[in-house]
Design a protein around this motif. Structure first.
Motif, PDB file in Angstrom:
ATOM      1  N   LYS A  78       0.837  -1.211   0.000  1.00 40.67           N
ATOM      2  CA  LYS A  78       0.000   0.000   0.000  1.00 40.67           C
ATOM      3  C   LYS A  78       0.869   1.257   0.000  1.00 40.67           C
ATOM      4  CE  LYS A  78      -4.181  -1.860   0.259  1.00 40.67           C
ATOM      5  NZ  LYS A  78      -3.883  -3.280   0.424  1.00 40.67           N
ATOM      6  N   ARG A  79       1.998   1.219   0.679  1.00 42.90           N
ATOM      7  CA  ARG A  79       2.903   2.376   0.682  1.00 42.90           C
ATOM      8  C   ARG A  79       3.498   2.628  -0.706  1.00 42.90           C
ATOM      9  NH1 ARG A  79       4.229   4.609   5.490  1.00 42.90           N
ATOM     10  NH2 ARG A  79       3.926   3.419   7.423  1.00 42.90           N
ATOM     11  N   VAL A  80       3.834   1.561  -1.397  1.00 47.84           N
ATOM     12  CA  VAL A  80       4.373   1.712  -2.759  1.00 47.84           C
ATOM     13  C   VAL A  80       3.342   2.385  -3.662  1.00 47.84           C
ATOM     14  CG1 VAL A  80       5.118   0.426  -4.803  1.00 47.84           C
ATOM     15  CG2 VAL A  80       5.994  -0.204  -2.549  1.00 47.84           C
ATOM     16  N   THR A  81       2.086   1.965  -3.527  1.00 46.62           N
ATOM     17  CA  THR A  81       1.024   2.563  -4.341  1.00 46.62           C
ATOM     18  C   THR A  81       0.883   4.053  -4.056  1.00 46.62           C
ATOM     19  OG1 THR A  81      -0.168   0.455  -4.357  1.00 46.62           O
ATOM     20  CG2 THR A  81      -1.416   2.423  -4.939  1.00 46.62           C
ATOM     21  N   LEU A  82       0.947   4.432  -2.784  1.00 48.21           N
ATOM     22  CA  LEU A  82       0.833   5.852  -2.428  1.00 48.21           C
ATOM     23  C   LEU A  82       2.055   6.631  -2.894  1.00 48.21           C
ATOM     24  CD1 LEU A  82      -0.706   8.096  -1.005  1.00 48.21           C
ATOM     25  CD2 LEU A  82       0.397   7.410   1.145  1.00 48.21           C
ATOM     26  N   ASP A  83       3.227   6.053  -2.770  1.00 48.06           N
ATOM     27  CA  ASP A  83       4.451   6.749  -3.180  1.00 48.06           C
ATOM     28  C   ASP A  83       4.448   7.100  -4.661  1.00 48.06           C
ATOM     29  OD1 ASP A  83       5.343   6.595  -0.609  1.00 48.06           O
ATOM     30  OD2 ASP A  83       6.733   4.925  -0.948  1.00 48.06           O
ATOM     31  N   GLN A  84       3.898   6.203  -5.493  1.00 47.54           N
ATOM     32  CA  GLN A  84       3.963   6.431  -6.938  1.00 47.54           C
ATOM     33  C   GLN A  84       3.093   7.596  -7.390  1.00 47.54           C
ATOM     34  OE1 GLN A  84       1.639   5.648  -9.577  1.00 47.54           O
ATOM     35  NE2 GLN A  84      -0.072   5.213  -8.209  1.00 47.54           N
ATOM     36  N   PHE A  85       2.175   8.031  -6.563  1.00 54.41           N
ATOM     37  CA  PHE A  85       1.336   9.171  -6.947  1.00 54.41           C
ATOM     38  C   PHE A  85       2.130  10.481  -6.943  1.00 54.41           C
ATOM     39  CE2 PHE A  85      -2.325   6.439  -6.077  1.00 54.41           C
ATOM     40  CZ  PHE A  85      -3.178   6.830  -7.090  1.00 54.41           C
ATOM     41  N   VAL A  86       3.113  10.571  -6.064  1.00 53.40           N
ATOM     42  CA  VAL A  86       3.852  11.822  -5.922  1.00 53.40           C
ATOM     43  C   VAL A  86       5.321  11.679  -6.283  1.00 53.40           C
ATOM     44  CG1 VAL A  86       2.280  12.765  -4.211  1.00 53.40           C
ATOM     45  CG2 VAL A  86       4.161  11.315  -3.465  1.00 53.40           C
ATOM     46  N   GLY A  87       5.757  10.475  -6.641  1.00 52.62           N
ATOM     47  CA  GLY A  87       7.148  10.289  -7.024  1.00 52.62           C
ATOM     48  C   GLY A  87       8.111  10.394  -5.861  1.00 52.62           C
ATOM     49  N   ARG A  88       7.663  10.043  -4.673  1.00 58.21           N
ATOM     50  CA  ARG A  88       8.517  10.084  -3.492  1.00 58.21           C
ATOM     51  C   ARG A  88       8.578   8.706  -2.842  1.00 58.21           C
ATOM     52  NH1 ARG A  88       5.735  15.413  -0.635  1.00 58.21           N
ATOM     53  NH2 ARG A  88       5.943  16.833  -2.424  1.00 58.21           N
ATOM     54  N   VAL A  89       9.476   8.578  -1.883  1.00 57.66           N
ATOM     55  CA  VAL A  89       9.624   7.324  -1.152  1.00 57.66           C
ATOM     56  C   VAL A  89       9.385   7.602   0.329  1.00 57.66           C
ATOM     57  CG1 VAL A  89      11.183   5.431  -0.544  1.00 57.66           C
ATOM     58  CG2 VAL A  89      11.248   6.422  -2.835  1.00 57.66           C
ATOM     59  N   GLY A  90       8.627   6.731   0.961  1.00 56.49           N
ATOM     60  CA  GLY A  90       8.394   6.867   2.391  1.00 56.49           C
ATOM     61  C   GLY A  90       7.370   7.917   2.754  1.00 56.49           C
ATOM     62  N   VAL A  91       6.348   8.100   1.934  1.00 58.60           N
ATOM     63  CA  VAL A  91       5.283   9.041   2.262  1.00 58.60           C
ATOM     64  C   VAL A  91       4.535   8.548   3.496  1.00 58.60           C
ATOM     65  CG1 VAL A  91       3.138  10.080   1.466  1.00 58.60           C
ATOM     66  CG2 VAL A  91       5.049   9.796  -0.116  1.00 58.60           C
ATOM     67  N   GLU A  92       4.332   9.439   4.444  1.00 60.28           N
ATOM     68  CA  GLU A  92       3.683   9.072   5.698  1.00 60.28           C
ATOM     69  C   GLU A  92       2.383   9.864   5.832  1.00 60.28           C
ATOM     70  OE1 GLU A  92       3.207   6.789   9.007  1.00 60.28           O
ATOM     71  OE2 GLU A  92       4.880   6.681   7.588  1.00 60.28           O
ATOM     72  N   PRO A  93       1.226   9.218   5.686  1.00 64.44           N
ATOM     73  CA  PRO A  93      -0.049   9.948   5.801  1.00 64.44           C
ATOM     74  C   PRO A  93      -0.420  10.208   7.259  1.00 64.44           C
ATOM     75  CG  PRO A  93      -0.463   7.640   5.349  1.00 64.44           C
ATOM     76  CD  PRO A  93       1.031   7.803   5.323  1.00 64.44           C
ATOM     77  N   LYS A  94      -1.184  11.273   7.462  1.00 59.88           N
ATOM     78  CA  LYS A  94      -1.707  11.580   8.795  1.00 59.88           C
ATOM     79  C   LYS A  94      -2.951  10.743   9.064  1.00 59.88           C
ATOM     80  CE  LYS A  94      -0.125  16.396   8.947  1.00 59.88           C
ATOM     81  NZ  LYS A  94      -0.554  17.818   9.099  1.00 59.88           N
ATOM     82  N   GLY A  95      -3.090  10.321  10.298  1.00 62.22           N
ATOM     83  CA  GLY A  95      -4.264   9.546  10.663  1.00 62.22           C
ATOM     84  C   GLY A  95      -5.441  10.445  11.017  1.00 62.22           C
ATOM     85  N   LEU A  96      -6.595   9.827  11.250  1.00 58.88           N
ATOM     86  CA  LEU A  96      -7.778  10.582  11.650  1.00 58.88           C
ATOM     87  C   LEU A  96      -7.611  11.094  13.074  1.00 58.88           C
ATOM     88  CD1 LEU A  96     -10.657   8.328  10.232  1.00 58.88           C
ATOM     89  CD2 LEU A  96      -9.822  10.493   9.301  1.00 58.88           C
ATOM     90  N   ALA A  97      -8.074  12.333  13.275  1.00 57.76           N
ATOM     91  CA  ALA A  97      -7.999  12.921  14.608  1.00 57.76           C
ATOM     92  C   ALA A  97      -8.946  12.190  15.554  1.00 57.76           C
ATOM     93  CB  ALA A  97      -8.356  14.403  14.543  1.00 57.76           C
ATOM     94  N   GLN A  98      -8.563  12.152  16.818  1.00 53.15           N
ATOM     95  CA  GLN A  98      -9.379  11.502  17.851  1.00 53.15           C
ATOM     96  C   GLN A  98     -10.049  12.558  18.732  1.00 53.15           C
ATOM     97  OE1 GLN A  98      -9.889   8.237  17.914  1.00 53.15           O
ATOM     98  NE2 GLN A  98      -8.456   7.864  16.231  1.00 53.15           N
ATOM     99  N   PRO A  99     -11.299  12.437  19.076  1.00 53.76           N
ATOM    100  CA  PRO A  99     -12.213  11.386  18.618  1.00 53.76           C
ATOM    101  C   PRO A  99     -12.574  11.574  17.155  1.00 53.76           C
ATOM    102  CG  PRO A  99     -13.406  13.029  19.871  1.00 53.76           C
ATOM    103  CD  PRO A  99     -11.950  13.387  19.983  1.00 53.76           C
ATOM    104  N   VAL A 100     -12.861  10.466  16.478  1.00 57.40           N
ATOM    105  CA  VAL A 100     -13.111  10.492  15.043  1.00 57.40           C
ATOM    106  C   VAL A 100     -14.458  11.143  14.747  1.00 57.40           C
ATOM    107  CG1 VAL A 100     -13.400   9.096  12.976  1.00 57.40           C
ATOM    108  CG2 VAL A 100     -11.720   8.436  14.708  1.00 57.40           C
ATOM    109  N   ALA A 101     -14.429  12.130  13.820  1.00 51.92           N
ATOM    110  CA  ALA A 101     -15.664  12.787  13.363  1.00 51.92           C
ATOM    111  C   ALA A 101     -15.786  12.554  11.861  1.00 51.92           C
ATOM    112  CB  ALA A 101     -15.623  14.277  13.669  1.00 51.92           C
ATOM    113  N   LEU A 102     -16.803  11.828  11.461  1.00 52.42           N
ATOM    114  CA  LEU A 102     -16.983  11.502  10.046  1.00 52.42           C
ATOM    115  C   LEU A 102     -17.660  12.657   9.316  1.00 52.42           C
ATOM    116  CD1 LEU A 102     -18.103   7.775  10.325  1.00 52.42           C
ATOM    117  CD2 LEU A 102     -15.824   8.691   9.841  1.00 52.42           C
TER     118      LEU A 102
END
Length: 448
Positions: free
Chosen positions: A207-231
């Protein structure tokens, strides 16, 4: 013993540089930041953007049909003539002129220009679809990484809990308060948890490889949902409102509607083949003639410059084209019917996709509520099972199953929350409302 220089002054800056590099690579990035980077890297989106730019140039080319043209021509010739008398003649001619032309009347010009403009509008609709597709693909990859991280975390937590239960079963067996069955059951559960951890770790890497290829970078780290979660909340909970908006705004419907208009313009262009055309033309030029006579006594003769100018109108009226024009008209009329059917199909497909997406979001929200209730229930069930195991009314396998159930529920709850966010974007895409600004709303749900 030879003296060895100290390595500390060299290693400290190196370690500091590596630490800074790792810290930068581990810095979490928001969805908006990655989208801004993907717009300049994703090949599919950039190809659609280039196509739209080319369509703009084609529309500008069509505008030239209503404008005059002007050309410059120049030529030079030299001819040598040798008569029987022996006195040769050399003739040099220089010619230059301007030629202008203007289409006074051509019934095909206006619909041809309109067709080119609609072709540009079609390319813009395709570009809008590509932008929406990029948003959804990136968001899907973004939250797939978060879901994979949660799956790995819950798998590791489950393995740690099973490990503790395995150690407890071994101790109880050694002191004679439990049977070998408890130990073997815990060992089997632990071995399965190890295999699940390996699978979850590999899934996260993919899944990380798939995300990296969108921006041409390596080791992209996404932010998680804030707690408590609000949809995210939907602008409307009425499906017909979404369908009506889709019929007006969706790029696919707009493209099909433009396709029908282009087909109608093609019919106008074909009918123009039966009408006359009128063109105005003008020329302005000059010719310089120089003759040289050679022989016993060389001399020049015939030197001079001639000027000329003309202006005229040319009327062309097609009397008979061998059936070409009439059959072209028949073809375009049939293509008009096809374009109407394509428009109807686009409307129905978009309406169906919008309804599917709407009910999908509604179902996922209900699933999140159910998983939240199930999480509370499984926590209480685990506590009760652990207490029952301590007092001897429950066996080790009951505790293991309760632990696995809790972690599975937590994993499914996190995945359902991510699916709500992604499918909310897909609902906007299905109804033609998805814009880059919608990512700002998603960013407010992420941890700071």
């Amino acid at each position: 013993m030879p003296f060895v220089p100290a390595q500390r002054p060299i290693l400290q800056p190196l370690a500091l540089a590596v630490g800074l590099l790792l810290a930068g690579a581990a810095q979490a990035q928001s969805l908006q930041e990655l989208y801004d980077a993907a717009r300049g890297y994703d090949a599919t989106y950039l190809a659609s953007k280039a196509t739209a730019d080319a369509a703009a140039a084609r529309a500008a080319q069509a505008e030239a049909l209503t404008r005059p043209t002007l050309g410059l021509s120049a030529s030079g010739t030299e001819a040598r003539t040798e008569p029987p008398s022996g006195n040769g003649v050399t003739a040099r001619t220089l010619t230059a002129g301007l030629q202008g032309k203007y289409s006074v009347y051509n019934a095909a010009n206006a619909p041809t220009i309109d067709k080119a403009r609609r072709g540009y509008a079609v390319a813009q609709a395709d570009l809008e679809s590509a932008e929406q597709d990029l948003i959804v693909r990136l968001a899907t990859a973004y939250f797939d990484v978060l879901a994979a991280k949660d799956a790995l975390s819950t798998t590791q937590a489950n393995k740690a809990a099973i490990s503790e239960q395995l150690a407890s079963a071994k101790r109880n067996f050694e002191v004679g308060t439990a049977t070998i069955t408890d130990t073997r059951e815990a060992q089997a559960k632990y071995d399965l948890a190890v295999a699940q951890e390996l699978a979850a770790d590999n899934d996260l890497r993919v899944k990380r490889v798939t995300l990296d290829q969108f921006v041409g970078r390596v080791g992209v780290e996404p932010k998680g949902l804030a707690q408590p979660v609000a949809l995210p909340a939907l602008p409307s909970n009425v499906v017909d409102t979404w369908v009506a908006t889709a019929d007006d705004q969706h790029p696919a419907v707009r493209k099909a509607r433009l396709g029908l208009e282009v087909a109608q313009l093609d019919t106008q262009i074909a009918r123009a083949g039966e009408r006359p055309t009128l063109d105005a033309s003008a020329t302005l030029g000059g010719q310089n003639l120089h003759n040289s006579l050679s022989g016993l006594a060389a001399q020049s003769s015939g030197v001079g410059t001639t000027k000329n100018a003309s202006i005229g109108l040319t009327l062309t009226y097609p009397l008979y084209t061998g059936g070409l024009t009439q059959n072209r008209i028949k073809e375009t009329l049939v293509l008009e019917d096809k374009a109407r059917n394509d428009l109807d199909f686009a409307r129905r497909s978009v309406a169906e996709a919008t309804r599917r997406a709407f009910f999908g979001v509604q179902s996922l929200k209900a699933q999140v509520a159910a998983y939240e209730a199930a999480e509370s229930s499984t926590k209480l069930a685990l506590e009760a099972t652990q207490l029952g195991y301590k007092v001897g009314v429950r066996v080790n396998l009951d505790v293991l199953n309760a632990q696995t159930q809790l972690y599975s529920t937590q994993r499914d709850l996190a995945k359902a929350r991510y699916d709500v966010v992604v499918n909310s974007l897909k609902l906007r895409q299905a109804s033609g409302q998805l814009r880059a600004e919608d990512l700002s709303a998603v960013n407010t749900l992420l941890a700071k």
